[in-house]
Design a protein around this motif. Structure first.
Motif, short mmCIF file in Angstrom:
data_model
loop_
_atom_site.label_atom_id
_atom_site.label_comp_id
_atom_site.label_asym_id
_atom_site.label_seq_id
_atom_site.Cartn_x
_atom_site.Cartn_y
_atom_site.Cartn_z
N ARG A 18 0.84 -1.21 0.00
CA ARG A 18 0.00 0.00 0.00
C ARG A 18 0.87 1.25 0.00
NH1 ARG A 18 -2.87 -4.14 0.76
NH2 ARG A 18 -5.06 -3.97 1.38
N VAL A 69 1.60 4.65 1.24
CA VAL A 69 1.26 5.45 2.42
C VAL A 69 1.68 6.90 2.17
CG1 VAL A 69 1.69 5.76 4.90
CG2 VAL A 69 1.61 3.45 3.91
N VAL A 98 3.90 -0.02 2.44
CA VAL A 98 3.75 -1.05 3.47
C VAL A 98 3.16 -2.29 2.81
CG1 VAL A 98 2.69 -1.67 5.67
CG2 VAL A 98 3.39 0.69 5.24
N HIS A 142 1.20 -5.76 2.28
CA HIS A 142 -0.10 -6.18 2.82
C HIS A 142 0.05 -6.89 4.16
CE1 HIS A 142 -4.36 -7.43 2.58
NE2 HIS A 142 -3.92 -8.52 3.18
N ALA A 160 0.82 -4.58 6.98
CA ALA A 160 -0.02 -3.38 7.11
C ALA A 160 -0.99 -3.48 8.27
CB ALA A 160 -0.79 -3.14 5.80
N GLN A 183 -4.18 0.82 7.39
CA GLN A 183 -3.41 0.89 6.13
C GLN A 183 -4.03 -0.01 5.06
OE1 GLN A 183 0.34 -0.07 7.94
NE2 GLN A 183 1.10 2.03 7.75
N ARG A 184 -4.63 -1.09 5.48
CA ARG A 184 -5.22 -2.00 4.49
C ARG A 184 -6.42 -1.39 3.77
NH1 ARG A 184 -4.52 -8.16 6.98
NH2 ARG A 184 -2.25 -8.02 7.02
#
Ligand code: UD1
Ligand code: CA
Length: 455
Positions: A137, A139, A150, A152, A155, A159-160
């Protein structure tokens, strides 16, 4: 600014369930890695470095070329570790990292990405995803600037929720790369050296991260199993079909054309359904291709007509010439302008002169047939004696009667004729009729045999 490309191609591809290394699985007849390398070449880099591991020998064999250097990654310890294998003595202002199993990336997208990289800036290709599961991801801070990637598995729940995913493709200033790779650690959920951690290191060093998105998310789709491979194949074929239509080709159904190679087209070409074009195919203006044809490494001149279910390989079909339905043109077949080859005719290493015709059921191999000559149904060139091949030469305006066997080497002069059913073993001078068969006898009062009665 100088450029080097690093392609990651060491992964195993377990889910392919295959003896073939993943990156060698084909899309449109060319390995996924082959597609990536050909696209990379369009950027004219100083060098292309390919990191190999699983099936390294086969990858080397199939994709080796003068402009490719291979680097072996014995153990797959992560994408950062993979890049590190190829990052020694890199002498380029920009380094572009590509994946060998992401074959549909477009050169225009890479050019946009490369335009963003500088000594102060990394360029990252990201993609907005409906379901980002599995992806790293992106960020971003409150100012919208990218801070880190980050993975998966590392995370947080929050964040997911980020839908901007890492494609894996990025471009970095070459002089910084080795330093960042050295600083990577494998202290994370997967115990791997993540290339993606380079982003946070670069930010800490005061660099900015610019992002670009592909025109079409398909460009950054990888193939981990054969279902995804088939999806990539269909996407590629849609792309090819759209390109051909944009160039002036009518496709009766864009979903029923397969291009496995390079096709050069003129205008006002008509292609019916279920046609496969392979290798290098040149199609000039106003050519018509009927349904169910396979055409490999051919040149089809202006106005040529290929009728249904014909199979052409290494052939040239001249202006206004036609063949099929059910014609087979093999390597070295040349139909000059307005020549005609009909159903169940096989032509190999043979030239039919202007306006020559072979309408039905023939084999013409190692032959030259003069202009306007007519080959009767069932004619065979007997070009092979079991050990050697020989040529059959026909002049202009020859008329070969039906079911003639032309036993090569043999020459028929201009205007010669052969009687139907002849076996021609000797040359025929110009203008002569050759009769090479037993004369017919009629037996008067012939009694047919009658069935014997059982005793
Ligand atoms: C990687 C990215 C992730 C991104 C995703 C996109 C990292 C840490 N993560 O994750 O952010 O969203 O790609 O698909 O980079 N490879 C090697 N050697 C290795 C490991 C991988 O050559 O040691 C090659 C693989 O063959 C493959 C590519 O690198 O071509 C990516 O590896 P993969 O394991 O698929 O990465 P992901 O974990 O999916
Ligand atoms: Ca992946």
């Amino acid at each position: 600014m100088s450029l080097q490309v690093i392609v990651l191609a060491a992964g195993q591809g377990t889910r392919m369930r295959s003896a073939l290394p993943k990156v060698l699985h084909p899309v449109a007849g060319k390995s996924m890695l082959g597609h990536v390398l050909d696209t990379a070449r369009l950027l004219s880099p100083d060098a292309i470095r390919v990191v190999i591991g699983h099936g390294a020998e086969r990858v080397r064999e199939q994709c080796g070329a003068a402009d490719i250097a291979f680097f072996h990654q014995a153990e797959q310890l992560g994408t950062g570790h993979a890049v590190a294998q190829a990052a020694d003595d890199l002498q380029a202002e920009r380094v572009l990292i590509l994946y060998g199993d992401v074959p549909l990336i477009e050169v225009e997208t890479l050019e946009r990405l490369l335009a963003q990289v500088s000594a102060e800036q990394i360029a990252l290709l990201t993609v907005e995803l409906d379901d980002p599961t599995g992806y790293g991801r992106i960020v971003r801070g409150g100012d919208g600037q990218v801070r880190a990637i980050v993975e998966h598995k590392d995370a947080s729940a929050e964040q997911r929720l980020i839908r901007e995913g890492n494609t894996g493709i990025l471009a970095v200033p070459g002089d910084r790369l080795a330093g960042w790779l050295q600083r990577l650690s494998n202290d994370n959920a997967q115990g791997e050296y993540y290339l993606t951690d380079v982003i946070a290191l670069a930010v800490a060093d005061g660099l900015r991260v610019a992002t670009e998105q592909p025109q079409d998310p398909v460009e950054v789709q990888g193939a981990n199993d054969r279902i995804q491979l088939a999806q990539l194949e269909r996407h590629y074929q849609q792309r090819m079909a759209r390109r051909l239509m944009a160039q002036g080709v009518t496709l009766r159904d864009p979903a029923r054309l397969d291009v496995r190679g390079e096709v050069t087209v003129g205008r006002d070409i008509l292609i019916d359904v279920n046609v496969v074009l392979e290798g290098q195919v040149v199609i000039e203006d106003e050519v018509q291709i009927g349904p169910n044809c396979v055409i490999r490494d051919c040149v089809l001149r202006r106005g040529a007509v290929i009728k249904a279910s014909s199979h052409l390989e290494g052939a040239e079909v001249g202006e206004g010439a036609d063949c099929g339905p059910f014609a087979r043109l093999r390597p070295g077949a040349v139909l000059e302008a307005h020549a005609h080859v009909g159903n169940f005719v096989e032509v190999k290493n043979a030239r039919l002169g202007e306006g020559a015709k072979a309408g039905h059921l023939s084999y013409l191999g190692d032959a030259s047939i003069g202009a306007r000559s007519n080959i009767g149904a069932g004619t065979i060139t007997c070009n092979y004696d079991g050990a050697n091949k020989y040529r059959t030469e026909l002049g202009e305006d020859v008329f070969v009667g039906s079911n003639s066997a032309l036993v090569a080497p043999v020459t028929l002069g201009a205007g010669a004729t052969t009687a139907a059913g002849s076996v021609i073993t000797g040359d025929v001078p110009a203008g002569n009729l050759a009769v090479g068969r037993a004369r017919q006898r009629n037996i008067e009062g012939w009694q047919r045999p009658v069935k014997k009665k059982p005793v």
